[in-house]
Design an enzyme around this catalytic site. Structure first.
Site, mmCIF file in Angstrom:
data_model
loop_
_atom_site.group_PDB
_atom_site.id
_atom_site.type_symbol
_atom_site.label_atom_id
_atom_site.label_comp_id
_atom_site.label_asym_id
_atom_site.label_seq_id
_atom_site.Cartn_x
_atom_site.Cartn_y
_atom_site.Cartn_z
ATOM 1 C CG ASP A 45 -1.929 -0.938 1.305
ATOM 2 O OD1 ASP A 45 -1.736 -1.967 0.213
ATOM 3 O OD2 ASP A 45 -2.730 -1.018 2.077
ATOM 4 N NE ARG A 69 -8.407 -3.707 6.303
ATOM 5 C CZ ARG A 69 -9.196 -4.965 6.554
ATOM 6 N NH1 ARG A 69 -9.101 -5.666 7.882
ATOM 7 N NH2 ARG A 69 -9.667 -5.607 5.344
#
Length: 545
Positions: free
Chosen positions: A81, A202
């Protein structure tokens, strides 16, 4: 929707497991002690117009296998990510998740790279280390410049709010930097948000809401995006939720304002999230909605759309250039994504490094039949990589027409195709190795769609590691996006690197990994029907390492 993951799987794997259970069980999220080599060259400042950097030589032909020439990759091990960049003193600070212990060890942390042009990168090392404060590894979040010092660490401190996961429990923690983001300290009262008992909780996205003098947080909570507000980045209050079904487990939310067609009178909020489009015959990617925001809740003005039609554009982030005036900041933004897919991420034929970032692209919000839609184009600073173009002769395309491409495998193809009089025809770029086609980029005039097919490459099962049936089948699927010609021509640009293609056509984009089999690499044009070329060029691109 794919099944949820078992709690017994290690933490860094579980957070992405919703996508493809069979592949995710084996994925150990990683990245390595990387050297993002490449000289830090002065180029165009994003949004500032043409590049001031002189074009450099083409990438060398003896490049190391599949490692991209002009994409950001780890020197060793794994990356995934991206974290939204920020600008300080003319330097972009960018972080991404990586794991130096892959495949033996688990857990991600934030690796730091800097750039002046969002094309050339300088290695700065690990900024936030994993497993140091007793709360687990370091996962996705947001870094912001706290200009007014609202968090209490001084004006101009860099504040990172991110997910930590320990024993399957996801919590939000705060880290602060007083040296412009080169190193961070863990806040002594972490976590700043304790998990309320949720399995998926998250990827906090932090946005400054100046209109309401507050910080906003968007949190991925399964099939919902939760909205929270704060005055100090420490104490957060839940204010609303945006629920979406049939898109799997949402991740990596984003939230920003843009002006439709650059018109400040048409200023619109955009909510985005990484999602699973399997119910629509797609794969994973970045979905988004346009609508309004009242300081607490977002209301969409229609259904979702997708930023990229390819299979390998995930966990994307967007940002603007704070040096520009408000009108220009709202007219265009940058975006970058993880160029991979959890369906087959661990099955790809690279040896010592795993994962890469997409090119930085520019996005605009434009009218599309009365409905606002994001349009993508390559960021202008990429011009600093361009060498001398080789022109492709105009006229009727010949089937199998060879192109003059560099031996490095790193180039850009620009073509302007004339629409046939009968409205049908198909033009294709064939990427070949050893005399056989391993990937095809094409445009179908009848259907008005651009497409990418890669069922002959090394990762599709012919030569490489794509042995898992689910991952290999997903990898082989053709991907396309609607991009109907507005006039009598279609302009298509393809950025080809040693293991990827990124295609831009009339504001639409397709991002895909491609892994050539062994053999001499070539490229040819092919055609079905009376398709003519009005203009075309092949431009070699320099490397950044």
């Amino acid at each position: 929707m794919p099944p949820t993951f078992f709690r017994t799987v290690p933490a860094a794997l579980r957070r992405r497991a919703f996508l493809w259970l069979a592949a995710a069980v084996a994925v150990l999220v990683v990245a390595g002690a990387l050297v993002l080599a490449g000289n830090q060259q002065e180029g165009v400042q994003p949004g500032a117009g043409e590049s001031t950097a002189a074009p450099t030589e083409a990438a060398p032909a003896d490049g190391p296998g599949y490692r991209p020439a002009y994409h950001l990759t780890p020197d060793q091990r794994w990356m995934n990510d991206p974290q939204r960049p920020f600008l300080l003193d003319g330097v972009w600070h960018y972080y991404y998740l990586y794991n130096a212990d892959y495949p033996e060890g688990n857990g991600t942390e934030w690796f730091h790279a800097t750039s002046t042009d969002l094309v050339h990168w300088k290695n700065e090392g690990v900024a936030i280390q994993k497993f140091r404060n007793g709360l687990g590894d370091i996962e996705t979040g947001s870094a912001v410049v706290d200009t007014e010092g609202t968090a209490g660490f001084g004006k101009g401190a860099v504040i990172a709010v991110l997910t930590q996961q320990d024993d399957g429990v996801q919590r939000q923690s705060l880290f602060y930097s007083t040296d412009n983001g080169y190193s961070f300290q863990s806040y002594g009262q972490n976590p700043v948000m304790e998990n309320p008992g949720a399995e998926h909780w998250r990827d906090p996205r932090i946005v400054r809401d100046d209109a309401n003098n507050q910080w906003l947080m968007l949190l991925a909570e399964g099939s919902k995006i939760g909205f929270y507000t704060s005055k100090d980045l420490k104490q957060w209050t839940y204010v609303s939720g945006f629920q979406q079904d049939r898109l799997g487990i949402l991740e990596c939310p984003d939230f920003f304002q843009m002006d439709v067609d650059g018109d400040p009178a048409k200023r619109t909020w955009v909510l985005a999230a990484s999602a699973n489009g399997v119910a629509e015959g797609r794969t994973t990617g970045m979905a988004y909605w346009t609508g309004g925001f009242d300081g607490k809740a977002f209301t969409a003005d229609g259904g979702h759309q997708w930023l990229d039609g390819g299979p390998d554009f995930y966990a994307a982030v967007t940002w603007d250039d704070p040096r520009l005036g408000d009108g220009r900041r709202k007219a265009s933004r940058h975006a970058i994504g993880w160029m991979n897919n959890w369906a087959y991420a661990r099955e790809l034929p690279t040896e010592s490094w795993f994962g890469s970032a997409s090119l930085v692209r520019d996005i605009r919000l434009v009218s599309d039949g009365g409905r606002p839609a994001l349009a993508s184009s390559p960021t202008t600073a990429l011009k600093s990589l361009e060498g001398e173009p080789a022109q492709v002769p105009a006229g009727s395309l010949r089937d199998g027409q060879p192109l003059q491409v560099p031996d490095s495998g790193a180039f850009k193809l620009d073509v302007e195709l004339e629409k046939p009089g009968n409205g049908t025809g198909d033009a294709r770029l064939l990427l070949q190795s050893g005399g056989t086609t391993y990937a095809t980029i094409g445009y179908d005039f009848r259907d008005g769609r651009a497409y990418v097919v890669r069922d002959g490459d090394a990762a599709a099962g012919g030569q490489g590691k794509a042995s898992g049936p689910e991952g290999a089948n997903e990898y082989r699927k053709a991907r396309s996006v609607e991009a109907r010609a507005a006039g009598d021509t279609v302009r298509l640009t393809a950025y080809v690197d040693r293991s990827s293609v990124e295609v831009f056509v009339d504001g639409q984009a397709l991002t895909a990994l491609v892994f050539p089999p062994a053999g001499h690499r070539e490229a040819r044009l092919a055609v079905d029907g009376p398709v003519s070329l009005r203009a075309g060029a092949v431009t070699p691109l320099a490397g950044i390492r």
